[in-house]
Design a protein around this motif. Sequence first.
Motif, PDB file in Angstrom:
ATOM      1  N   LEU A  14      38.571  23.600  29.522  1.00  0.00           N
ATOM      2  CA  LEU A  14      37.191  22.387  29.201  1.00  0.00           C
ATOM      3  C   LEU A  14      36.643  23.908  28.815  1.00  0.00           C
ATOM      4  N   ASP A  20      31.153  25.704  37.409  1.00  0.00           N
ATOM      5  CA  ASP A  20      32.192  24.979  38.505  1.00  0.00           C
ATOM      6  C   ASP A  20      31.090  23.654  38.711  1.00  0.00           C
ATOM      7  N   LYS A  23      32.095  21.694  35.832  1.00  0.00           N
ATOM      8  CA  LYS A  23      33.263  21.020  35.876  1.00  0.00           C
ATOM      9  C   LYS A  23      33.131  19.993  36.445  1.00  0.00           C
TER      10      LYS A  23
END
Length: 101
Positions: A14, A20, A23
């Motif tokens: 990515l 986080d 993602k």
Amino acid sequence: MEPNTIRHQVLFCLQEHATDQDKEKFLQESESVLSAIPYVNKFEVLRQVSRKNDYDYAFSMEFADQTAYDAYNVHPEHVRYVEQVWNVQVLRFLEIDLISL
């Protein structure tokens, strides 16, 4: 795997600025959208653990045959996903398509 089955795998990273949370949202949205498209079987979201390559994640799915795989590639939900989600959030990727011998 049945003789005509195609196992489609996409290894990817990515965008570097992705948090986080970004993602996790991408992985969940991708699974929800892609696994719901007709023709897709055995969809999996995978995280890379090997140090032998530098991809972070993978999607793996199976298609009954080439006709199903071709139909998936032009399906409106797949096209929309690639244009609006994948192309925006994925930095780089490698596709692998396999059949059983």
